[in-house]
Design an enzyme around this catalytic site. Structure first.
Site, short mmCIF file in Angstrom:
data_model
loop_
_atom_site.label_atom_id
_atom_site.label_comp_id
_atom_site.label_asym_id
_atom_site.label_seq_id
_atom_site.Cartn_x
_atom_site.Cartn_y
_atom_site.Cartn_z
N LYS A 280 -38.02 -35.89 63.04
CA LYS A 280 -37.09 -37.22 64.44
C LYS A 280 -36.60 -37.76 63.25
CE LYS A 280 -37.65 -41.74 65.97
NZ LYS A 280 -36.55 -42.72 65.51
N HIS A 393 -35.75 -51.80 57.08
CA HIS A 393 -36.01 -51.65 58.71
C HIS A 393 -36.66 -53.83 58.39
CE1 HIS A 393 -37.48 -47.85 59.74
NE2 HIS A 393 -35.94 -47.78 59.83
C1 MEV Z 1 -37.54 -42.79 61.39
O1 MEV Z 1 -37.15 -43.50 62.41
C2 MEV Z 1 -37.25 -42.06 61.20
C3 MEV Z 1 -37.90 -41.63 60.09
O2 MEV Z 1 -39.35 -41.69 59.98
C4 MEV Z 1 -37.63 -39.89 59.41
C5 MEV Z 1 -38.65 -39.89 58.36
O3 MEV Z 1 -40.11 -39.99 57.83
O4 MEV Z 1 -38.08 -38.50 58.15
C6 MEV Z 1 -37.90 -42.22 58.54
#
Ligand code: MEV
Length: 435
Positions: A280, A393
């Protein structure tokens, strides 16, 4: 459901009547939906053009249009347009691009651009008989659909293969014709589907002309392109001396950090829960570029996820290699992108995105888009293995709380300073504002 509630002919209503009908249905007034008008473009021609893209359009749904600068891909410097609703993604892509800019940038290479389409049909006859007829069938299918491929051929594309597959041992009487296409700079979905539908008709005719009884007919179940495009593949990597990771390794020595990063990616190779989240993170970048350039991001994602499961278990699309004092992070990802046709020419901002990228070929766009995906996953894994993801974030959470709590511009400035080195929670923001 009461029949009187059924909405008849909604698509034929004018825009105003559609809103009116919706208001009536929801027991509201048209004024309750005035926000829809705020998001319409003042230029009515442009608005009309946008409305042609979809159906039952009431307004436009806006998302931020951003640029991630400093992407060095195959030695060429790009500003990468991104459209995404999630905060921190553009910042993450930009930070990774900046980091790798001074370390050789992204090396990205298209391995292939083959797309596949299928005619699925049922036939009561024997597979070996069908096999004998197939060379003839193949010529007819190619000849009959040739006129549809004229434009694609001009761009050096066309049909590159056609085969008959017998699935009767899995599903009674089920056969498939699988066609491979080189679509050049187009994503090609429309052309492929037209060709396949034409082929389906020719196939039906062939059985009628060459067989008798029950065998003179075949049931065309469907004819459609496949979004599984493992041969439309791009490979992209970043590489540096392990010591070059010092800038991002936090409290760890670069060599230890490289191993920790690799472990994080190895986990995504063995565990589906982590793999899905990891991938994702790749699609944060890839979808954002696909959207900005008017490409079908659902198709791009679908093929990535089926590719990630190609060995029978779903795993990471990236790998880490640590060898000879070098750290290399590689993304191997299938992608079907176009730079001509479809939305790429119809949507003014998609067109602009391609201009910003220097009007790339489909192959070049695949290389850039893969770099954006690799940049995003690099930043994500880097954050996860150092400070954690929440830190990045915080600005979003802070803004969200400040807006929800109706903070003034001055309070927002004060809060930004105050929370610079503190944990943000809605309660903490509430306390800060004295609410
Ligand atoms: C958040 O949009 C994407 C992440 O969860 C990807 C990851 O965990 O590698 C930070």
């Amino acid at each position: 459901m009461e029949k009187s509630n059924y909405i008849n002919g909604y698509s034929k209503l004018t825009n105003e009547a559609k809103v009116d009908s919706m208001a009536h249905f929801l027991g509201k007034t048209v004024d309750d939906f005035s926000i829809l008008n705020h998001f319409k473009l003042p230029d009515s021609n442009l608005q009309a053009r946008l409305e042609e893209i979809s159906e039952n359009v009431l307004s436009n749904y806006m998302l931020p249009y951003s640029i991630a600068p400093n992407f060095l891909v195959n030695g060429k410097h790009y500003l990468v347009p991104m459209v995404i609703e999630e905060s921190s993604v553009v910042a993450a892509a930009s930070a990774a691009a900046k980091f790798w800019f001074s370390r050789g940038g992204f090396t990205s290479k298209v391995v292939g651009t083959t797309k596949v389409g299928q005619v699925h049909f049922k036939w009561l006859g024997n597979g070996s008989v069908l096999n004998q007829h197939f060379p003839k069938i193949k010529d007819i299918l190619i000849n009959d659909s040739e006129y549809l491929l004229a434009n694609m051929k001009k761009r050096n594309g066309g049909i590159t293969g056609i085969e008959l597959l017998d699935f009767t041992h899995q599903l009674p009487n089920y056969y498939q014709i699988r066609v491979s296409f080189e679509t050049a700079d187009a994503m090609g979905a429309n052309i492929i589907n037209s060709v396949l539908e034409e082929m389906a008709q020719s196939l039906k005719q062939y059985f009628a002309d060459n067989f008798e009884g029950a065998e003179a007919d075949c049931e065309i179940v469907m004819a459609i392109l496949s979004n599984h495009t493992p041969e439309s593949l791009v490979e992209c990597y970043v590489e540096c001396d392990i010591e070059g990771l010092a800038e991002v390794s936090g409290s760890l020595l670069p060599a230890d950090y490289a191993l920790k990063f690799k472990t994080a990616v190895d986990i995504a190779n063995i565990d589906i829960y982590r793999a899905t989240t990891h991938n994702k993170g790749i699609y944060n970048g890839i979808d954002a570029v696909a959207l900005a350039t008017g490409n079908d991001f659902r198709a791009v994602e679908a093929c990535g996820h089926s590719y990630a499961s190609r060995d029978g278990h779903y795993k990471s699309l990236t790998t880490v290699d640590i060898d000879n004092g070098k750290f290399r992070y590689t993304l191997r990802i299938p992608m079907a992108l176009g730079t001509v046709g479809g939305l790429t020419t119809m949507h003014p901002l998609a067109k602009l995105s391609l201009e910003i990228l220097g009007n790339p070929s489909a192959r070049e766009l695949m290389e850039i888009t893969a770099a954006a995906g690799l940049a995003n996953t690099f930043s994500a894994v880097r954050a996860l293995t150092t400070s954690g993801i929440q830190k990045g974030h915080m600005r979003f959470h802070l803004n969200n709380s400040l807006n929800t709590l109706g903070a003034t511009e001055q309070q927002k400035l004060q809060a930004t300073k105050f929370f610079k080195d503190k944990k943000v929670s809605h309660k903490a923001v509430q306390d800060f504002l004295g609410k």
